[in-house]
Design an enzyme around this catalytic site. Structure first.
Site, PDB file in Angstrom:
ATOM      1  N   ASP A 115     -13.088  17.518  14.023  1.00  0.00           N
ATOM      2  CA  ASP A 115     -13.951  16.235  13.781  1.00  0.00           C
ATOM      3  C   ASP A 115     -14.536  15.659  15.198  1.00  0.00           C
ATOM      4  OD1 ASP A 115     -13.836  15.558  11.420  1.00  0.00           O
ATOM      5  OD2 ASP A 115     -11.344  16.185  12.058  1.00  0.00           O
ATOM      6  N   GLN A 127     -20.740  20.624   9.778  1.00  0.00           N
ATOM      7  CA  GLN A 127     -20.792  20.040   8.687  1.00  0.00           C
ATOM      8  C   GLN A 127     -20.643  18.894   8.383  1.00  0.00           C
ATOM      9  OE1 GLN A 127     -17.053  21.589   5.711  1.00  0.00           O
ATOM     10  NE2 GLN A 127     -15.834  20.635   8.183  1.00  0.00           N
ATOM     11  N   GLU A 142     -17.272  19.350  12.220  1.00  0.00           N
ATOM     12  CA  GLU A 142     -17.040  17.920  11.119  1.00  0.00           C
ATOM     13  C   GLU A 142     -18.090  16.780  11.984  1.00  0.00           C
ATOM     14  OE1 GLU A 142     -16.203  14.759   7.504  1.00  0.00           O
ATOM     15  OE2 GLU A 142     -14.580  16.428   8.471  1.00  0.00           O
ATOM     16  N   HIS A 192      -7.588  23.415   9.569  1.00  0.00           N
ATOM     17  CA  HIS A 192      -7.485  22.182   9.086  1.00  0.00           C
ATOM     18  C   HIS A 192      -6.910  21.190  10.689  1.00  0.00           C
ATOM     19  CE1 HIS A 192      -7.420  17.854   7.241  1.00  0.00           C
ATOM     20  NE2 HIS A 192      -8.579  18.351   7.668  1.00  0.00           N
ATOM     21  N   ARG A 193      -8.295  20.849  11.368  1.00  0.00           N
ATOM     22  CA  ARG A 193      -7.965  20.056  12.790  1.00  0.00           C
ATOM     23  C   ARG A 193      -7.146  21.103  13.487  1.00  0.00           C
ATOM     24  NH1 ARG A 193      -6.661  13.903   9.606  1.00  0.00           N
ATOM     25  NH2 ARG A 193      -7.737  14.241   8.267  1.00  0.00           N
ATOM     26  N   HIS A 232     -10.449  11.922  14.925  1.00  0.00           N
ATOM     27  CA  HIS A 232     -10.688  12.261  13.126  1.00  0.00           C
ATOM     28  C   HIS A 232     -11.363  10.841  12.574  1.00  0.00           C
ATOM     29  CE1 HIS A 232     -10.070  11.347   8.381  1.00  0.00           C
ATOM     30  NE2 HIS A 232     -10.255  12.601   8.820  1.00  0.00           N
TER      31      HIS A 232
END
Length: 314
Positions: A69, A186, A150, A40-41, A82
């Protein structure tokens, strides 16, 4: 300056030990049974989120998949960040004290490049920068990694879907080898996911959220994945997702976020989730490896009380 000394120490130790790993380590996790593990990230427990260092740390932790992101600067450049402002993860308040509220969309890429995106996390990462999307995918290519991208707050950036696809295409990420297993786009915005699917139907897409079971067929018209926060995931919901076929006539997948502890990861793996997104991918992998042989998706009770959310939104 906000520093996480424990995470920084772990990051330093892991970085040293990774020098002893084989160069193919980033792909090792894919051979184990269990859900796909996504950093994640980047491996953001151990390195500053959404930086090249976080992607590298994910590779050092044998994690092939990286989530990031993407947003846009004032002069139209795509960067990996993010928050919609620069305050939390850079020193923007020191460098540009008169530019409150420090929204990313109010800064040019050249200005963003002046900022330190690592010192907030640890002095060990002082000088890290906010990468462009082009830089980020170039690093993933070097590391032989895969990308769960994302589109963050796309309503702020009209046309970001087409622009993102253009950058990916220029970087060679829309060829058959990437589309077939190395790329998912996404968003929390269903309209944005629909736009990506309309522009590039071959690209795998995911919707971030928990649609009702009755609404799943509607989402399956444009999304290959349903990716909810782990707090709302039950065995029954996973089964309901799997019972629907997506736009490429394949069973819908479910990737859940953000899971950072072993017991929760093991429970979700028992539900049959397809992927787990985590700041600590090493912890999740250790807890879930081989889980597909030891647990049925329907075996845990779907009435279990969800844990409190352990992390901010993806």
């Amino acid at each position: 300056m906000r520093i996480r000394p424990v995470a920084a120490t772990l990051g330093a130790l892991l970085g040293f030990s990774a020098l002893l790993l084989p160069t193919s380590a980033a792909q090792a996790a894919e051979s184990a049974d269990g859900p796909v593990v996504v950093a994640h990230r980047g491996a953001s427990t151990y390195a500053p989120e959404n930086t090249l260092a976080a992607a590298d740390m994910a590779a050092e932790l044998d994690t092939a998949w990286v989530e990031n992101d993407v947003q846009r600067t004032k002069d139209g450049r795509l960067v990996v960040l993010h928050d919609t402002d620069l305050k939390r993860t850079t020193n923007v308040e020191e460098v540009f004290p008169d530019r409150s509220p420090w929204k990313l969309a109010d800064f040019t890429l050249a200005e963003v490049k002046e900022l330190d995106a690592g010192s907030w996390f640890s002095p060990d990462y002082a000088g890290a920068r906010v990468p462009t999307l082009k830089q980020f995918v170039k690093r993933l290519t070097r590391n032989d990694q895969k990308l769960l991208l994302e589109l963050k707050a796309p309503e702020l950036y009209p046309g970001i879907e087409a622009q993102t696809l253009a950058v990916l295409d220029e970087a060679g990420w829309l060829d058959e080898s990437h589309i077939d297993g190395k790329l998912v786009i996404q968003s929390f915005s269903a309209d944005s996911v629909k736009t990506v699917h309309a522009l590039q139907p071959s690209v795998k897409t995911g919707f971030l959220g928990t649609p009702s079971v009755a609404d799943l067929p509607e989402y399956a018209e444009f999304a290959d994945q349903i990716n909810p926060n782990f707090g709302g995931v039950t065995a029954d919901y996973v089964k309901a997702v799997h019972d629907v076929r997506g736009p490429h006539d394949r069973q819908l997948e479910l990737f859940t976020w953000t899971v950072n502890d072993g017991p929760t990861a093991a429970r979700l793996a028992g539900y049959g989730v397809d992927g787990i997104i985590s700041n600590s991918p090493d912890v999740v992998r250790e807890a879930t490896a081989g889980s597909s042989d030891s647990a049925s998706p329907d075996s845990p009770s779907s009435d279990a009380v969800p844990e409190l959310l352990s992390a901010a939104a993806s």
